[in-house]
Design a protein around this motif. Structure first.
Motif, PDB file in Angstrom:
ATOM      1  N   THR A   5      -3.868  -7.820  -0.758  1.00 28.65           N
ATOM      2  CA  THR A   5      -5.312  -7.890  -0.506  1.00 28.65           C
ATOM      3  C   THR A   5      -6.028  -7.337  -1.718  1.00 28.65           C
ATOM      4  O   THR A   5      -6.104  -6.126  -1.901  1.00 28.65           O
ATOM      5  CB  THR A   5      -5.692  -7.084   0.758  1.00 28.65           C
ATOM      6  OG1 THR A   5      -4.925  -7.559   1.859  1.00 28.65           O
ATOM      7  CG2 THR A   5      -7.169  -7.233   1.058  1.00 28.65           C
ATOM      8  N   GLY A   6      -6.524  -8.229  -2.561  1.00 33.32           N
ATOM      9  CA  GLY A   6      -7.259  -7.781  -3.743  1.00 33.32           C
ATOM     10  C   GLY A   6      -6.422  -6.974  -4.711  1.00 33.32           C
ATOM     11  O   GLY A   6      -6.947  -6.163  -5.469  1.00 33.32           O
ATOM     12  N   GLY A   7      -5.102  -7.147  -4.663  1.00 28.51           N
ATOM     13  CA  GLY A   7      -4.235  -6.437  -5.587  1.00 28.51           C
ATOM     14  C   GLY A   7      -4.002  -4.992  -5.223  1.00 28.51           C
ATOM     15  O   GLY A   7      -3.334  -4.261  -5.952  1.00 28.51           O
ATOM     16  N   ALA A   8      -4.544  -4.529  -4.101  1.00 30.00           N
ATOM     17  CA  ALA A   8      -4.389  -3.126  -3.711  1.00 30.00           C
ATOM     18  C   ALA A   8      -2.969  -2.856  -3.241  1.00 30.00           C
ATOM     19  O   ALA A   8      -2.322  -3.704  -2.646  1.00 30.00           O
ATOM     20  CB  ALA A   8      -5.380  -2.773  -2.614  1.00 30.00           C
ATOM     21  N   SER A   9      -2.475  -1.656  -3.516  1.00 23.63           N
ATOM     22  CA  SER A   9      -1.138  -1.264  -3.071  1.00 23.63           C
ATOM     23  C   SER A   9      -1.194  -0.795  -1.622  1.00 23.63           C
ATOM     24  O   SER A   9      -2.244  -0.343  -1.149  1.00 23.63           O
ATOM     25  CB  SER A   9      -0.601  -0.134  -3.954  1.00 23.63           C
ATOM     26  OG  SER A   9      -0.507  -0.553  -5.298  1.00 23.63           O
ATOM     27  N   PRO A  10      -0.061  -0.864  -0.901  1.00 22.04           N
ATOM     28  CA  PRO A  10      -0.036  -0.336   0.467  1.00 22.04           C
ATOM     29  C   PRO A  10      -0.391   1.140   0.494  1.00 22.04           C
ATOM     30  O   PRO A  10      -0.129   1.869  -0.469  1.00 22.04           O
ATOM     31  CB  PRO A  10       1.418  -0.563   0.894  1.00 22.04           C
ATOM     32  CG  PRO A  10       1.911  -1.659   0.013  1.00 22.04           C
ATOM     33  CD  PRO A  10       1.210  -1.471  -1.294  1.00 22.04           C
ATOM     34  N   GLY A  11      -0.963   1.583   1.587  1.00 23.11           N
ATOM     35  CA  GLY A  11      -1.323   2.986   1.730  1.00 23.11           C
ATOM     36  C   GLY A  11      -0.093   3.871   1.834  1.00 23.11           C
ATOM     37  O   GLY A  11       1.020   3.397   2.030  1.00 23.11           O
ATOM     38  N   PRO A  12      -0.273   5.194   1.705  1.00 27.34           N
ATOM     39  CA  PRO A  12       0.866   6.123   1.713  1.00 27.34           C
ATOM     40  C   PRO A  12       1.607   6.153   3.041  1.00 27.34           C
ATOM     41  O   PRO A  12       2.755   6.598   3.096  1.00 27.34           O
ATOM     42  CB  PRO A  12       0.212   7.479   1.409  1.00 27.34           C
ATOM     43  CG  PRO A  12      -1.224   7.309   1.799  1.00 27.34           C
ATOM     44  CD  PRO A  12      -1.557   5.888   1.509  1.00 27.34           C
ATOM     45  N   ASP A  13       0.964   5.683   4.122  1.00 26.46           N
ATOM     46  CA  ASP A  13       1.642   5.672   5.423  1.00 26.46           C
ATOM     47  C   ASP A  13       2.501   4.426   5.609  1.00 26.46           C
ATOM     48  O   ASP A  13       3.201   4.300   6.609  1.00 26.46           O
ATOM     49  CB  ASP A  13       0.612   5.735   6.555  1.00 26.46           C
ATOM     50  CG  ASP A  13      -0.282   4.505   6.584  1.00 26.46           C
ATOM     51  OD1 ASP A  13      -0.773   4.137   5.506  1.00 26.46           O
ATOM     52  OD2 ASP A  13      -0.473   3.927   7.667  1.00 26.46           O
ATOM     53  N   MET A  14       2.465   3.494   4.653  1.00 28.71           N
ATOM     54  CA  MET A  14       3.198   2.243   4.767  1.00 28.71           C
ATOM     55  C   MET A  14       4.436   2.292   3.884  1.00 28.71           C
ATOM     56  O   MET A  14       4.347   2.190   2.656  1.00 28.71           O
ATOM     57  CB  MET A  14       2.324   1.066   4.340  1.00 28.71           C
ATOM     58  CG  MET A  14       1.014   0.954   5.081  1.00 28.71           C
ATOM     59  SD  MET A  14       0.041  -0.444   4.439  1.00 28.71           S
ATOM     60  CE  MET A  14      -1.512  -0.189   5.291  1.00 28.71           C
ATOM     61  N   GLY A  15       5.610   2.489   4.502  1.00 28.58           N
ATOM     62  CA  GLY A  15       6.849   2.475   3.735  1.00 28.58           C
ATOM     63  C   GLY A  15       7.168   1.074   3.255  1.00 28.58           C
ATOM     64  O   GLY A  15       6.665   0.087   3.792  1.00 28.58           O
TER      65      GLY A  15
END
Length: 208
Positions: free
Chosen positions: A147-157
């Motif tokens: 999504t827009g090049g954003a990385s997964p959040g810290p809660d998403m392994g």
């Protein structure tokens, strides 16, 4: 199936499928025989500690190495292994620090999303829940939808996947991933195949 991991607690009750999901037709019992691992899912000498931990668990009938599928080789003796006696049944072993939680169950005879046979929880360690998904076909690798090049959040392994192949030529993708929480968070995204042919919400787990 019994567990030797006192630190692996029962997971919260999973949520039911989305009301908008489309049901699939039931399948008859399969006589496909056991699945074989493909590519990186094949057991190597480095996987000996994972296999030893799984085989030490009381009551866990782990098959020969040729029928074990390595989904995730994590650090410090962690990982996930699976095996499938046929197209309708699976066993998942979650190994954490030489302790294992194994569950063996039938796949559901119908499923909520086209191509997605199962999304369920494989156990909870500390504050992290291990999710397990079975998806039709190869289509790997799998990961969070960009999504827009954003990385997964810290809660998403990270999403780990391996391929199970049957003598008939049919393949299933086996996925594992960890989450620090079992609720949607801002920016949460679907998990999708590399070709975007199959997508599903990461937390769309439902009971068998």
């Amino acid at each position: 199936m019994p567990t030797s991991a006192a630190s692996l607690k029962p997971s919260p009750s999973p949520s039911p499928p989305s009301p908008s999901a489309q049901p699939s037709s039931p399948e008859p019992p399969s006589d496909s025989g056991p699945a074989a691992p493909v590519g990186d899912g094949v057991v190597t000498a480095a996987d000996a500690p994972l296999l030893a931990a799984a085989r030490q668990e009381a009551g866990a009938a782990v098959p020969d190495d040729a029928a074990v599928i390595v989904i995730n080789r994590g650090p410090s003796g962690t990982g996930e292994l699976a095996w499938m006696p046929d197209e309708r049944r699976y066993c998942l072993a979650v190994v954490r620090e030489a302790r294992t939680r194994t569950s063996c169950k039938p796949l559901p005879t119908s499923w909520a999303r086209i191509g997605v046979r199962l999304v369920t929880t494989g156990g909870t360690t500390a504050a992290r829940t291990v999710f397990f998904a079975v998806v039709d076909g190869g289509h790997g690798p799998y990961g969070y939808q960009a999504t827009g090049g954003a990385s997964p959040g810290p809660d998403m392994g990270p999403v780990h996947d391996a391929t199970a192949a049957f003598a008939s030529g049919r393949t299933l993708s086996l996925l594992t991933y960890e989450r620090t929480v079992s609720v949607l968070t801002p920016g949460d995204r679907d998990i999708c195949s590399a070709d975007n042919a199959i997508c599903f919400p990461a937390l769309d787990a439902y009971p068998l």
